[in-house]
Design an enzyme around this catalytic site. Structure first.
Site, PDB file in Angstrom:
ATOM      1  N   ALA A   1      44.758  69.158  41.222  1.00 32.48           N
ATOM      2  CA  ALA A   1      44.175  70.221  40.399  1.00 32.48           C
ATOM      3  C   ALA A   1      44.350  69.864  38.928  1.00 32.48           C
ATOM      4  O   ALA A   1      45.384  69.322  38.526  1.00 32.48           O
ATOM      5  CB  ALA A   1      44.865  71.542  40.709  1.00 32.48           C
TER       6      ALA A   1
ATOM      7  N   LYS B   1      39.171  65.233  37.185  1.00 30.42           N
ATOM      8  CA  LYS B   1      38.230  64.499  38.049  1.00 30.42           C
ATOM      9  C   LYS B   1      36.782  64.979  37.892  1.00 30.42           C
ATOM     10  O   LYS B   1      35.866  64.154  37.851  1.00 30.42           O
ATOM     11  CB  LYS B   1      38.670  64.570  39.520  1.00 30.42           C
ATOM     12  CG  LYS B   1      38.853  65.995  40.039  1.00 30.42           C
ATOM     13  CD  LYS B   1      39.605  65.997  41.348  1.00 30.42           C
ATOM     14  CE  LYS B   1      39.697  67.402  41.937  1.00 30.42           C
ATOM     15  NZ  LYS B   1      40.372  68.404  41.070  1.00 30.42           N
ATOM     16  N   SER B   2      36.581  66.320  37.792  1.00 30.71           N
ATOM     17  CA  SER B   2      35.205  66.827  37.676  1.00 30.71           C
ATOM     18  C   SER B   2      34.600  66.414  36.339  1.00 30.71           C
ATOM     19  O   SER B   2      33.433  65.995  36.282  1.00 30.71           O
ATOM     20  CB  SER B   2      35.175  68.353  37.768  1.00 30.71           C
ATOM     21  OG  SER B   2      35.871  68.795  38.896  1.00 30.71           O
TER      22      SER B   2
ATOM     23  N   ALA C   1      27.684  73.010  43.700  1.00 24.65           N
ATOM     24  CA  ALA C   1      29.003  73.647  43.784  1.00 24.65           C
ATOM     25  C   ALA C   1      29.238  74.127  45.215  1.00 24.65           C
ATOM     26  O   ALA C   1      28.332  74.665  45.856  1.00 24.65           O
ATOM     27  CB  ALA C   1      29.058  74.832  42.832  1.00 24.65           C
TER      28      ALA C   1
ATOM     29  N   HIS D   1      32.729  76.861  33.691  1.00 27.86           N
ATOM     30  CA  HIS D   1      32.117  75.578  34.078  1.00 27.86           C
ATOM     31  C   HIS D   1      30.609  75.595  33.828  1.00 27.86           C
ATOM     32  O   HIS D   1      30.042  74.603  33.360  1.00 27.86           O
ATOM     33  CB  HIS D   1      32.383  75.275  35.558  1.00 27.86           C
ATOM     34  CG  HIS D   1      33.801  74.868  35.827  1.00 27.86           C
ATOM     35  ND1 HIS D   1      34.404  73.805  35.205  1.00 27.86           N
ATOM     36  CD2 HIS D   1      34.741  75.368  36.660  1.00 27.86           C
ATOM     37  CE1 HIS D   1      35.636  73.680  35.637  1.00 27.86           C
ATOM     38  NE2 HIS D   1      35.873  74.624  36.519  1.00 27.86           N
TER      39      HIS D   1
ATOM     40  N   ARG E   1      28.590  73.029  31.318  1.00 29.80           N
ATOM     41  CA  ARG E   1      27.507  72.123  31.738  1.00 29.80           C
ATOM     42  C   ARG E   1      26.236  72.377  30.951  1.00 29.80           C
ATOM     43  O   ARG E   1      25.423  71.474  30.775  1.00 29.80           O
ATOM     44  CB  ARG E   1      27.217  72.290  33.238  1.00 29.80           C
ATOM     45  CG  ARG E   1      28.263  71.695  34.139  1.00 29.80           C
ATOM     46  CD  ARG E   1      27.746  71.554  35.551  1.00 29.80           C
ATOM     47  NE  ARG E   1      27.249  72.778  36.141  1.00 29.80           N
ATOM     48  CZ  ARG E   1      27.995  73.715  36.729  1.00 29.80           C
ATOM     49  NH1 ARG E   1      29.297  73.541  36.800  1.00 29.80           N
ATOM     50  NH2 ARG E   1      27.470  74.802  37.244  1.00 29.80           N
TER      51      ARG E   1
HETATM   52  N1  LIG Z   1      29.909  78.642  42.824  1.00 26.52           N
HETATM   53  C1  LIG Z   1      30.040  77.833  41.783  1.00 26.52           C
HETATM   54  N2  LIG Z   1      31.173  77.115  41.665  1.00 26.52           N
HETATM   55  C2  LIG Z   1      31.287  76.282  40.602  1.00 26.52           C
HETATM   56  C3  LIG Z   1      30.267  76.148  39.621  1.00 26.52           C
HETATM   57  N3  LIG Z   1      30.691  75.256  38.698  1.00 26.52           N
HETATM   58  C4  LIG Z   1      31.911  74.830  39.099  1.00 26.52           C
HETATM   59  N4  LIG Z   1      32.282  75.457  40.235  1.00 26.52           N
HETATM   60  C5  LIG Z   1      33.494  75.243  41.038  1.00 26.52           C
HETATM   61  O1  LIG Z   1      34.630  75.111  40.231  1.00 26.52           O
HETATM   62  C6  LIG Z   1      35.598  74.325  40.937  1.00 26.52           C
HETATM   63  C7  LIG Z   1      36.332  73.405  39.997  1.00 26.52           C
HETATM   64  O2  LIG Z   1      36.976  74.175  39.055  1.00 26.52           O
HETATM   65  P1  LIG Z   1      38.525  74.074  38.648  1.00 26.52           P
HETATM   66  O3  LIG Z   1      39.352  74.721  39.705  1.00 26.52           O
HETATM   67  O4  LIG Z   1      38.615  74.630  37.261  1.00 26.52           O
HETATM   68  O5  LIG Z   1      38.762  72.514  38.600  1.00 26.52           O
HETATM   69  P2  LIG Z   1      39.898  71.578  39.200  1.00 26.52           P
HETATM   70  O6  LIG Z   1      39.291  70.933  40.415  1.00 26.52           O
HETATM   71  O7  LIG Z   1      41.201  72.245  39.368  1.00 26.52           O
HETATM   72  O8  LIG Z   1      40.086  70.604  37.997  1.00 26.52           O
HETATM   73  P3  LIG Z   1      39.594  69.154  37.718  1.00 26.52           P
HETATM   74  O9  LIG Z   1      40.527  68.235  38.449  1.00 26.52           O
HETATM   75  O10 LIG Z   1      39.749  69.026  36.236  1.00 26.52           O
HETATM   76  O11 LIG Z   1      38.181  69.031  38.178  1.00 26.52           O
HETATM   77  C8  LIG Z   1      34.832  73.503  41.952  1.00 26.52           C
HETATM   78  O12 LIG Z   1      35.286  73.857  43.239  1.00 26.52           O
HETATM   79  C9  LIG Z   1      33.380  73.930  41.775  1.00 26.52           C
HETATM   80  O13 LIG Z   1      32.701  74.081  43.017  1.00 26.52           O
HETATM   81  C10 LIG Z   1      29.071  76.921  39.781  1.00 26.52           C
HETATM   82  O14 LIG Z   1      28.137  76.866  38.990  1.00 26.52           O
HETATM   83  N5  LIG Z   1      29.018  77.754  40.874  1.00 26.52           N
END
Ligand SMILES: Nc1nc2c(ncn2[C@@H]2O[C@H](COP(=O)(O)OP(=O)(O)OP(=O)(O)O)[C@@H](O)[C@H]2O)c(=O)[nH]1
Length: 183
Positions: A10, A14-15, A33, A49, A53
């Site tokens: 987390a 990565k994203s 997503a 997010h 974007r």
């Molecule tokens: N439903 C939906 N989910 C989204 C969207 N954009 C991002 N997400 C979700 O946001 C999640 C990632 O957010 P975080 O929990 O902040 O990221 P993280 O994985 O902990 O952090 P990183 O390692 O930095 O990527 C992913 O599961 C995505 O699917 C969107 O437009 N719609």
């Protein structure tokens, strides 16, 4: 074509890394997503997010039918230059919570690997590297850990590139030799 698999913990970045790399491809970019906003905290996170974007990506949501959505995108007339899927692990947990038998989930992972490897565009597949901590207390938690680990092995077999985000860095595992990059 080919796909890149990027995993990490987390907030490992990565994203953001996958999105930055995707921006270097053509202008038709799709973000898929798999998350669902079940509470206000998640809604706020997702909204952040979306704002980040901006107009760089067209967003699709596929909490359960990721494999089917990828198959449809691979067919004309939809022809993106690049797709970012965020993330594999939430899709797997959504399938588990929908009570899909484990073997059925593994078949869907196989199908996903095949469509990603043959699609006429490049995909960045983001995933969470789970299973490095304590053994989960519940059977569901243990099943999730095992299914995720097996899915990573399956997908890594077909991916053209594999990255691991850890300790504020992104480590390239394939193609070798190991390379370090800013997250
Ligand atoms: N439903 C939906 N989910 C989204 C969207 N954009 C991002 N997400 C979700 O946001 C999640 C990632 O957010 P975080 O929990 O902040 O990221 P993280 O994985 O902990 O952090 P990183 O390692 O930095 O990527 C992913 O599961 C995505 O699917 C969107 O437009 N719609």
């Amino acid at each position: 074509m080919s796909f890149s698999l990027i995993g990490g913990g987390a907030r490992s970045g990565k994203s953001a890394f996958a999105l930055r790399r995707a921006l270097q491809r053509g202008p038709e970019r799709i973000f898929i997503a798999t998350a669902q906003a079940f509470d206000d905290e998640m809604r706020a996170r997702i909204d952040r997010h979306i704002a980040e974007r901006g107009s760089d990506f067209t967003t699709l949501e596929a909490p359960h039918d990721l494999d089917e959505v990828m198959r449809r995108l691979a067919l004309p007339p939809t022809r993106p230059d690049v797709v970012v899927v965020d993330c594999l692990t939430l899709w797997l947990s959504n399938l588990l919570l929908a009570d899909l038998p484990h073997e059925a989930i593994e078949r869907r992972v196989d199908a996903l690997a095949e469509v990603l490897a043959s699609a006429p565009f490049h995909t960045w597949l983001v995933t969470n590297e789970v299973g490095m901590g304590l053994v989960p207390e519940t059977p569901l938690g243990r099943a999730f850990r095992d299914i995720s680990g097996r899915a990573h092995q399956r997908l890594a077999r077909s991916a053209s590139e594999v990255y691991l985000a850890a300790l504020g860095m992104v480590l390239r595992l394939r193609p070798g030799p190991v390379e370090l990059a800013e997250p």
